[in-house]
Enzyme design. Structure first.
Site, PDB file in Angstrom:
ATOM      1  N   ASN A  78     -33.745  65.059  -9.300  1.00 44.48           N
ATOM      2  CA  ASN A  78     -33.755  66.483  -9.639  1.00 44.48           C
ATOM      3  C   ASN A  78     -32.433  66.907 -10.267  1.00 44.48           C
ATOM      4  O   ASN A  78     -31.359  66.478  -9.841  1.00 44.48           O
ATOM      5  CB  ASN A  78     -34.079  67.348  -8.417  1.00 44.48           C
ATOM      6  CG  ASN A  78     -33.192  67.071  -7.215  1.00 44.48           C
ATOM      7  OD1 ASN A  78     -32.770  65.943  -7.007  1.00 44.48           O
ATOM      8  ND2 ASN A  78     -32.910  68.100  -6.434  1.00 44.48           N
ATOM      9  N   ILE A  79     -32.529  67.709 -11.306  1.00 44.99           N
ATOM     10  CA  ILE A  79     -31.361  68.203 -12.035  1.00 44.99           C
ATOM     11  C   ILE A  79     -31.427  69.729 -12.001  1.00 44.99           C
ATOM     12  O   ILE A  79     -32.348  70.320 -12.577  1.00 44.99           O
ATOM     13  CB  ILE A  79     -31.356  67.698 -13.506  1.00 44.99           C
ATOM     14  CG1 ILE A  79     -31.594  66.174 -13.598  1.00 44.99           C
ATOM     15  CG2 ILE A  79     -30.059  68.105 -14.212  1.00 44.99           C
ATOM     16  CD1 ILE A  79     -30.499  65.287 -13.082  1.00 44.99           C
ATOM     17  N   GLU A  80     -30.477  70.320 -11.289  1.00 46.15           N
ATOM     18  CA  GLU A  80     -30.517  71.774 -11.081  1.00 46.15           C
ATOM     19  C   GLU A  80     -29.690  72.523 -12.119  1.00 46.15           C
ATOM     20  O   GLU A  80     -29.025  71.931 -12.966  1.00 46.15           O
ATOM     21  CB  GLU A  80     -30.014  72.088  -9.663  1.00 46.15           C
ATOM     22  CG  GLU A  80     -30.893  71.435  -8.617  1.00 46.15           C
ATOM     23  CD  GLU A  80     -30.568  71.846  -7.186  1.00 46.15           C
ATOM     24  OE1 GLU A  80     -29.455  72.343  -6.948  1.00 46.15           O
ATOM     25  OE2 GLU A  80     -31.444  71.650  -6.319  1.00 46.15           O
ATOM     26  N   CYS A 121     -37.523  69.002 -11.420  1.00 45.73           N
ATOM     27  CA  CYS A 121     -37.693  68.108 -10.268  1.00 45.73           C
ATOM     28  C   CYS A 121     -37.591  66.636 -10.677  1.00 45.73           C
ATOM     29  O   CYS A 121     -37.790  66.269 -11.835  1.00 45.73           O
ATOM     30  CB  CYS A 121     -39.069  68.295  -9.638  1.00 45.73           C
ATOM     31  SG  CYS A 121     -39.402  69.937  -9.037  1.00 45.73           S
ATOM     32  N   GLU A 134     -39.647  64.180 -10.050  1.00 48.64           N
ATOM     33  CA  GLU A 134     -40.895  63.581 -10.551  1.00 48.64           C
ATOM     34  C   GLU A 134     -41.078  63.851 -12.038  1.00 48.64           C
ATOM     35  O   GLU A 134     -41.456  62.975 -12.811  1.00 48.64           O
ATOM     36  CB  GLU A 134     -42.110  64.140  -9.807  1.00 48.64           C
ATOM     37  CG  GLU A 134     -42.094  63.938  -8.303  1.00 48.64           C
ATOM     38  CD  GLU A 134     -41.403  65.061  -7.544  1.00 48.64           C
ATOM     39  OE1 GLU A 134     -40.365  65.555  -8.011  1.00 48.64           O
ATOM     40  OE2 GLU A 134     -41.916  65.448  -6.480  1.00 48.64           O
ATOM     41  N   CYS A 141     -44.110  69.159  -5.971  1.00 46.83           N
ATOM     42  CA  CYS A 141     -44.456  70.581  -6.108  1.00 46.83           C
ATOM     43  C   CYS A 141     -45.662  70.724  -7.046  1.00 46.83           C
ATOM     44  O   CYS A 141     -46.047  69.778  -7.745  1.00 46.83           O
ATOM     45  CB  CYS A 141     -43.261  71.373  -6.630  1.00 46.83           C
ATOM     46  SG  CYS A 141     -42.993  71.182  -8.395  1.00 46.83           S
TER      47      CYS A 141
HETATM   48  N1  THU Z   1     -37.537  69.142  -5.873  1.00 44.67           N
HETATM   49  C1  THU Z   1     -37.896  67.970  -6.482  1.00 44.67           C
HETATM   50  O1  THU Z   1     -37.077  67.319  -7.130  1.00 44.67           O
HETATM   51  N2  THU Z   1     -39.196  67.521  -6.334  1.00 44.67           N
HETATM   52  C2  THU Z   1     -40.154  68.198  -5.653  1.00 44.67           C
HETATM   53  O2  THU Z   1     -41.302  67.782  -5.644  1.00 44.67           O
HETATM   54  C3  THU Z   1     -39.827  69.442  -4.933  1.00 44.67           C
HETATM   55  C4  THU Z   1     -38.451  69.978  -5.117  1.00 44.67           C
HETATM   56  C5  THU Z   1     -36.151  69.608  -6.016  1.00 44.67           C
HETATM   57  C6  THU Z   1     -35.983  70.771  -6.933  1.00 44.67           C
HETATM   58  C7  THU Z   1     -34.717  71.412  -6.425  1.00 44.67           C
HETATM   59  O3  THU Z   1     -33.609  70.813  -7.055  1.00 44.67           O
HETATM   60  C8  THU Z   1     -34.686  71.085  -4.948  1.00 44.67           C
HETATM   61  O4  THU Z   1     -35.627  70.023  -4.768  1.00 44.67           O
HETATM   62  C9  THU Z   1     -35.044  72.265  -4.091  1.00 44.67           C
HETATM   63  O5  THU Z   1     -35.040  71.919  -2.744  1.00 44.67           O
END
Ligand code: THU
Length: 275
Positions: A42-44, A53, A55, A86
Site C-alpha cells: 500500500n502506498i498512502e 492498496c 492488491e 477492500c
Molecule cells: N489497505 C490495503 O493495502 N489493502 C486492503 O485490502 C485494505 C486496506 C491499506 C490502505 C491503507 O494504506 C491502509 O491499509 C489503511 O489501513
C-alpha cells in the site's frame, strides 16, 4: 506454489509499503499461471483518499509488465483476523484477474483462503481480457525498449555477509550457498558437471551509480560504468563467476561469491570453455 510461500512473499512485500498515516503495512503477492510472482504494497498519501492498496498496486504492476493470467493473490498485514481485500480491490481484481484464490494472512500465522467470487458474489462487469485498440505498428514502436521490465528471481544467495561492507577480503576462498526455487530444480539438471558457473544477480543493496568513475582493481583509473565491473550500475545487475563445489537438489555450494546474504539470483549460466 505453496500457500505459505506466497504469504511469505506478501509479508516481505509489506516492508516496501509507504504507510506513514495509517501505519498499517500491507503486502500483496500475485501468482501468475506461469509461476511468476508480482508484488505490491500500500502506498498512502497526505490526501488520504488517494492511497492505493497493496492488491491494486500488485495487479497494476503485473498488467503493465505484460502478465495476463493469474491464479492466486496473497494479502498480508499485522491485523487479526487477516486482511480481506477492500471492495475497490475486489472489483479491480475481478476484471483483470477473474476468480482468483485469495489467501489472507497475518503475523500471528492465522490464514484464511477464499475465492474472489466468495468475496464479491455478484461482481459488476466482465472478467475477460479486452485487448487495446492498438495497431501492429504501435506495438513495434521503437521506444518500447524503454518500457520497464520486471524480473522474477529464481533463487537467492545465502551466507553470513549481511551488509556489502561485511564481505571479507578473502571472499574468493569462502563458501556461499545458492538456493534455487525448489520448483525449478529440473533446470539444474547436469549443472554439477561444471567446475565454474556464472551467477547473474540483482545487487539489491547497491544504491546509485556514476557513469564514469575510478575502477577498483584497474589501478584506480577512470572508466565508464559499461567499460568496467563496478558494482554501482544503472540496473544493479552482477555477473559473478564462482567455483561450483557441490549441488544437493536445489541447493548449490559455491566458492568465491562477493554477494551479500539474500541477493536475488536472476539466472545461472555455464562458463564458456577457455574463459
Ligand atoms: N489497505 C490495503 O493495502 N489493502 C486492503 O485490502 C485494505 C486496506 C491499506 C490502505 C491503507 O494504506 C491502509 O491499509 C489503511 O489501513
Amino acid at each position: 506454489m505453496k500457500v505459505e510461500k506466497l504469504l511469505a512473499t506478501a509479508s516481505a512485500a509489506r516492508m516496501r509499503a509507504y504507510a506513514p498515516y495509517s501505519k498499517n503495512l500491507v503486502g500483496a503477492a500475485l501468482l501468475t499461471e506461469e509461476g511468476a510472482i508480482i508484488t505490491g504494497a500500500n502506498i498512502e498519501n497526505a490526501s488520504y483518499g488517494l492511497t492505493v492498496c497493496a492488491e491494486r498496486n500488485a495487479i497494476m504492476t503485473a498488467v503493465h509488465t505484460g502478465h495476463r493470467n493469474f491464479k492466486s493473490i496473497a494479502v498480508f498485514a499485522d491485523c487479526s483476523p487477516p486482511p480481506t481485500p477492500c471492495g475497490a480491490c475486489r472489483q479491480v481484481l475481478w476484471e483483470l484477474a477473474g476468480n482468483l484464490e485469495v489467501i489472507m494472512g497475518n503475523l500471528n500465522k492465522e490464514t484464511k483462503i477464499m475465492s474472489l467470487l466468495d468475496l464479491v458474489p455478484e461482481p459488476y462487469g466482465v472478467n475477460k481480457w479486452i485487448d487495446n485498440p492498438i495497431d501492429e505498428k504501435s506495438l513495434h514502436n521503437e521506444e518500447m525498449w524503454r518500457v520497464s521490465v520486471l524480473f522474477h528471481p529464481v533463487g537467492y544467495v545465502s551466507n553470513e555477509y549481511y551488509e556489502p561492507d561485511m564481505i571479507p577480503k578473502n571472499y574468493k576462498e569462502l563458501l556461499s550457498q545458492v538456493v534455487i526455487a525448489p520448483e525449478m530444480e529440473d533446470g539444474l539438471y547436469r549443472l554439477e558437471e561444471e567446475e565454474k558457473i556464472n551467477i547473474i544477480s540483482y545487487l539489491h543493496r547497491a544504491k546509485g551509480y556514476t557513469l564514469k568513475d575510478k575502477a577498483k582493481g584497474r589501478g584506480d583509473e577512470v572508466y565508464g560504468v559499461f567499460a568496467c565491473r563496478a558494482p554501482l550500475r544503472p540496473n544493479s545487475i552482477a555477473q559473478t563467476t564462482v567455483e561450483l563445489v557441490d549441488r544437493k537438489k536445489n541447493i548449490l555450494t559455491v566458492r568465491g561469491a562477493d554477494l551479500v546474504n539474500g541477493t536475488p539470483v536472476l539466472d545461472l549460466k555455464t562458463v564458456l570453455p577457455g574463459r
